[in-house]
Design a protein around this motif. Structure first.
Motif, PDB file in Angstrom:
ATOM      1  N   LYS A  95       0.836  -1.204   0.000  1.00 50.54           N
ATOM      2  CA  LYS A  95       0.000   0.000   0.000  1.00 50.54           C
ATOM      3  C   LYS A  95       0.871   1.255   0.000  1.00 50.54           C
ATOM      4  O   LYS A  95       1.258   1.744  -1.061  1.00 50.54           O
ATOM      5  CB  LYS A  95      -0.970  -0.027   1.181  1.00 50.54           C
ATOM      6  N   THR A  96       1.202   1.756   1.188  1.00 53.16           N
ATOM      7  CA  THR A  96       2.050   2.953   1.251  1.00 53.16           C
ATOM      8  C   THR A  96       3.388   2.718   0.560  1.00 53.16           C
ATOM      9  O   THR A  96       3.893   3.582  -0.167  1.00 53.16           O
ATOM     10  CB  THR A  96       2.290   3.353   2.716  1.00 53.16           C
ATOM     11  N   ASN A  97       3.963   1.543   0.762  1.00 55.14           N
ATOM     12  CA  ASN A  97       5.258   1.227   0.139  1.00 55.14           C
ATOM     13  C   ASN A  97       5.181   1.215  -1.382  1.00 55.14           C
ATOM     14  O   ASN A  97       6.180   1.430  -2.065  1.00 55.14           O
ATOM     15  CB  ASN A  97       5.777  -0.119   0.643  1.00 55.14           C
ATOM     16  N   ALA A  98       3.992   0.940  -1.913  1.00 56.52           N
ATOM     17  CA  ALA A  98       3.818   0.940  -3.363  1.00 56.52           C
ATOM     18  C   ALA A  98       4.103   2.323  -3.938  1.00 56.52           C
ATOM     19  O   ALA A  98       4.710   2.460  -5.012  1.00 56.52           O
ATOM     20  CB  ALA A  98       2.402   0.509  -3.722  1.00 56.52           C
ATOM     21  N   VAL A  99       3.685   3.359  -3.227  1.00 55.18           N
ATOM     22  CA  VAL A  99       3.929   4.735  -3.660  1.00 55.18           C
ATOM     23  C   VAL A  99       5.424   5.037  -3.641  1.00 55.18           C
ATOM     24  O   VAL A  99       5.986   5.556  -4.614  1.00 55.18           O
ATOM     25  CB  VAL A  99       3.178   5.733  -2.745  1.00 55.18           C
ATOM     26  N   ILE A 100       6.064   4.692  -2.552  1.00 53.84           N
ATOM     27  CA  ILE A 100       7.484   5.016  -2.369  1.00 53.84           C
ATOM     28  C   ILE A 100       8.358   4.309  -3.404  1.00 53.84           C
ATOM     29  O   ILE A 100       9.171   4.937  -4.086  1.00 53.84           O
ATOM     30  CB  ILE A 100       7.936   4.628  -0.943  1.00 53.84           C
ATOM     31  N   PHE A 101       8.179   2.996  -3.536  1.00 52.95           N
ATOM     32  CA  PHE A 101       9.072   2.219  -4.391  1.00 52.95           C
ATOM     33  C   PHE A 101       8.790   2.434  -5.882  1.00 52.95           C
ATOM     34  O   PHE A 101       9.708   2.385  -6.703  1.00 52.95           O
ATOM     35  CB  PHE A 101       8.992   0.746  -4.027  1.00 52.95           C
ATOM     36  N   SER A 102       7.521   2.685  -6.237  1.00 57.05           N
ATOM     37  CA  SER A 102       7.205   2.928  -7.652  1.00 57.05           C
ATOM     38  C   SER A 102       7.835   4.243  -8.116  1.00 57.05           C
ATOM     39  O   SER A 102       8.360   4.328  -9.234  1.00 57.05           O
ATOM     40  CB  SER A 102       5.690   2.965  -7.871  1.00 57.05           C
ATOM     41  N   PHE A 103       7.805   5.256  -7.258  1.00 60.20           N
ATOM     42  CA  PHE A 103       8.424   6.531  -7.615  1.00 60.20           C
ATOM     43  C   PHE A 103       9.941   6.375  -7.737  1.00 60.20           C
ATOM     44  O   PHE A 103      10.556   6.888  -8.681  1.00 60.20           O
ATOM     45  CB  PHE A 103       8.084   7.586  -6.557  1.00 60.20           C
ATOM     46  N   PHE A 104      10.525   5.668  -6.810  1.00 62.35           N
ATOM     47  CA  PHE A 104      11.977   5.439  -6.819  1.00 62.35           C
ATOM     48  C   PHE A 104      12.406   4.734  -8.105  1.00 62.35           C
ATOM     49  O   PHE A 104      13.359   5.152  -8.768  1.00 62.35           O
ATOM     50  CB  PHE A 104      12.359   4.593  -5.601  1.00 62.35           C
ATOM     51  N   ILE A 105      11.705   3.675  -8.478  1.00 63.66           N
ATOM     52  CA  ILE A 105      12.066   2.905  -9.680  1.00 63.66           C
ATOM     53  C   ILE A 105      11.885   3.748 -10.936  1.00 63.66           C
ATOM     54  O   ILE A 105      12.709   3.702 -11.865  1.00 63.66           O
ATOM     55  CB  ILE A 105      11.235   1.613  -9.758  1.00 63.66           C
ATOM     56  N   GLY A 106      10.804   4.555 -10.972  1.00 64.78           N
ATOM     57  CA  GLY A 106      10.560   5.408 -12.132  1.00 64.78           C
ATOM     58  C   GLY A 106      11.690   6.392 -12.371  1.00 64.78           C
ATOM     59  O   GLY A 106      12.151   6.573 -13.504  1.00 64.78           O
ATOM     60  N   VAL A 107      12.179   7.016 -11.307  1.00 62.09           N
ATOM     61  CA  VAL A 107      13.289   7.976 -11.428  1.00 62.09           C
ATOM     62  C   VAL A 107      14.579   7.258 -11.820  1.00 62.09           C
ATOM     63  O   VAL A 107      15.370   7.768 -12.622  1.00 62.09           O
ATOM     64  CB  VAL A 107      13.476   8.751 -10.103  1.00 62.09           C
ATOM     65  N   PHE A 108      14.800   6.052 -11.291  1.00 68.17           N
ATOM     66  CA  PHE A 108      16.009   5.292 -11.626  1.00 68.17           C
ATOM     67  C   PHE A 108      16.017   4.918 -13.113  1.00 68.17           C
ATOM     68  O   PHE A 108      17.054   5.022 -13.787  1.00 68.17           O
ATOM     69  CB  PHE A 108      16.075   4.030 -10.770  1.00 68.17           C
ATOM     70  N   ILE A 109      14.873   4.501 -13.637  1.00 71.00           N
ATOM     71  CA  ILE A 109      14.770   4.183 -15.069  1.00 71.00           C
ATOM     72  C   ILE A 109      15.016   5.431 -15.909  1.00 71.00           C
ATOM     73  O   ILE A 109      15.640   5.374 -16.981  1.00 71.00           O
ATOM     74  CB  ILE A 109      13.385   3.567 -15.380  1.00 71.00           C
ATOM     75  N   PHE A 110      14.550   6.573 -15.426  1.00 70.76           N
ATOM     76  CA  PHE A 110      14.784   7.857 -16.089  1.00 70.76           C
ATOM     77  C   PHE A 110      16.284   8.128 -16.209  1.00 70.76           C
ATOM     78  O   PHE A 110      16.790   8.509 -17.281  1.00 70.76           O
ATOM     79  CB  PHE A 110      14.077   8.947 -15.284  1.00 70.76           C
ATOM     80  N   LEU A 111      17.026   7.914 -15.124  1.00 76.33           N
ATOM     81  CA  LEU A 111      18.477   8.127 -15.141  1.00 76.33           C
ATOM     82  C   LEU A 111      19.173   7.201 -16.131  1.00 76.33           C
ATOM     83  O   LEU A 111      19.991   7.650 -16.953  1.00 76.33           O
ATOM     84  CB  LEU A 111      19.053   7.914 -13.741  1.00 76.33           C
ATOM     85  N   ILE A 112      18.868   5.924 -16.064  1.00 73.77           N
ATOM     86  CA  ILE A 112      19.520   4.945 -16.947  1.00 73.77           C
ATOM     87  C   ILE A 112      19.257   5.280 -18.413  1.00 73.77           C
ATOM     88  O   ILE A 112      20.164   5.227 -19.260  1.00 73.77           O
ATOM     89  CB  ILE A 112      19.030   3.512 -16.629  1.00 73.77           C
TER      90      ILE A 112
END
Length: 528
Positions: free
Chosen positions: A185-202
């Protein structure tokens, strides 16, 4: 008078803007679905925590970035205009090392202070976990913007749009849905945002690595030249760093102070209005992304006439696009809030009106910001922003607690924050326009702006009349919006709101579309 070079640049800007528009539309769909899922499925409190933690993280990121990403955008454009590849490479290598050190320090600092910020300042222990995870985003976020600006400086705007607007937004939404599906639930928000930004960098790094390889190619450069480049980047970027810091404080003062005076629930409700108001930044984004490196190149060659004509023409296009959107949203704020976020957020409808007014003025004058950056007047920008940020802070301090005065349409006092921000935004962009005129002699406004404003009066009167006769439900809102846009465009053609440059660009785009359509048709016939 505009020359052939001006016409070609204008055509390129228009053609690129179509691709950017498609990218932004796809991005808005993904990002609004992302925010709506958080707001509706997880509630205003979680949405408020998410919004508040992003504000804090971006504050740390803006300081740790040292303004270097913006500096490299300007200087790469200037060096490209002078064909000085050796300077581009050294600036890239030097600024990368500085950024790596500064962002790691900021990341560790935020991680260490997360409990203090959450408990002592915002009195919300739940915020701490958001901040600890998001602290690791700071280097990733900063270098994503860094490589993205390199792409823009090399005028790879279509590719930058595809990565930033489509790939990143889709990744965030995909992983949010995936994590919610598996029970987070709450962790879904945190980790999805983190992964999205990481993919952006790569994605941005790999594109630069394999398509702008010249920045990785080392050239010989004298130490005197290296020292000069280092001084230039810092003298330009350090004011931009403070500008970035104050800018985030400026635009998030209302949310931060609502979080202080009220709760994260009110922050979540108020942040339903902010992304809708920022729809008015869409039109400037269509053109300014590519406009900035172009005017920097022209500035390096002292082509002020081209810069003046481009600024005024783009300003007119922004007005043509934004005025119908602005009027529709001003007239139907409740319906728009309900469509995006639901009835729980209807108290944000009145704050939305005030935020729209501020953002509309900002959209018309935002080119002045780029003109000052082009001229290297970063200290002027910073001074204007510091003054209006102080004004914004004191207005919020005064107006947010006055629930009884600004409790319009059950807005829970949030209108005070929106009024403060709108007043400050308008004053800020008026100051930018005045100083851009003083520094460059350019005001990005034209006399035919009045004709466009006059054209909107007729469909506006009809819309107001119909609104007074019937109760507006969702169906009527959609139908009236379509009617307004269609009638508005028709009147622009009938009353000659488009000038010869507009017609030139429209005909060029139409011919290119026909040519591509015919090529596809011939290709299909051959295959059949």
């Amino acid at each position: 008078m505009p020359n052939k070079n001006f016409d070609k640049i204008l055509e390129r800007l228009f053609e690129t803007s179509i691709f950017i528009f498609i990218g932004i539309m796809i991005s808005k769909i993904f990002s609004y679905i992302y925010k709506i899922i958080i707001a509706r499925y997880l509630g205003a409190d979680i949405y408020g925590l998410y919004s508040l933690s992003l504000v804090i993280v971006l504050l740390f990121a803006s300081v740790s970035g040292l303004g270097i990403s913006e500096g490299i955008l300007r200087y790469i454009s200037l060096y490209r205009g002078k064909e000085e590849k050796n300077k581009i490479n050294y600036m890239f290598r030097y600024s990368s090392r500085i950024l790596l050190i500064s962002t790691l320090i900021a990341s560790l600092l935020l991680f260490s202070l997360s409990d203090i910020i959450s408990i002592k300042i915002f009195n919300n222990p739940s915020l701490s976990f958001f901040l600890k995870v998001f602290s690791f985003i700071i280097p990733i976020w900063t270098f994503s913007g860094y490589f993205m600006n390199i792409m823009i400086a090399f005028e790879k705007v279509k590719q930058q749009t595809a990565i930033e607007k489509i790939v990143q937004s889709f990744a965030k939404l995909f992983f949010l849905l995936l994590f919610l599906f598996i029970g987070l639930k709450t962790n879904a928000v945190i980790f999805s945002f983190f992964i999205g930004v990481f993919i952006f960098l790569i994605s941005t790094f790999l594109y630069c690595k394999y398509n702008i390889s010249e920045i990785f190619t080392e050239y010989n450069l004298k130490n005197t030249e290296k020292n000069k480049i280092s001084r230039n980047i810092f003298s330009y970027s350090i004011p931009i760093m403070f500008f970035g810091l104050v800018f985030y404080i400026f635009y998030w003062t209302d949310s931060l102070m609502i979080g202080y005076f009220k709760s994260t629930t009110e922050v979540g409700i108020y942040n339903a209005a902010i992304p809708i108001a920022f729809l008015l930044s869409l039109a400037p984004e269509l053109f300014i992304t590519l406009l900035f490196p172009i005017i920097n190149k022209e500035y390096a060659n002292n082509n002020i006439n081209i810069i003046t004509n481009l600024s005024k023409q783009i300003g007119k296009w922004i007005l043509i696009i934004n005025i119908p959107i602005f009027l529709i949203m001003i007239l139907f704020p409740e319906q728009i809030i309900n469509i995006f976020f639901g009835k729980e957020y209807l108290s944000a409808s009145t704050p939305l009106i005030f935020l729209l007014i501020g953002n509309f003025v900002a959209s018309l004058l935002t080119i002045s910001n780029r003109l000052l950056l082009m001229a290297g007047k970063t200290k002027t920008l910073l001074a204007d922003l510091v003054f209006t940020s102080m004004l914004n802070f004191f207005l919020n301090l005064w107006l947010i607690p006055k629930d009884k005065i600004f409790n319009i349409n059950n807005s829970n006092g949030l209108s005070g924050a929106a009024i403060s921000t709108a007043i400050s935004v308008i004053i800020f962009y008026l100051l930018l326009m005045i100083h851009a005129k003083k520094s460059t002699g350019i005001i990005p406004l034209r006399k035919d702006f009045l004709k466009i404003l006059f054209i909107t009066i007729i469909p506006l009167i009809i819309l107001l009349f119909i609104k007074s006769l019937i109760e507006i439900n969702m169906t009527y809102f959609i139908l009236l919006s379509i009617f307004f846009f269609c009638f508005y465009i028709l009147l622009i053609f009938l009353m000659k709101g488009f000038d010869k440059d507009d017609i030139l660009v429209i005909n060029s785009a139409k011919n290119k579309f026909k040519s591509r359509f015919n090529n596809i048709k011939i290709f299909n016939e051959i295959n059949n």
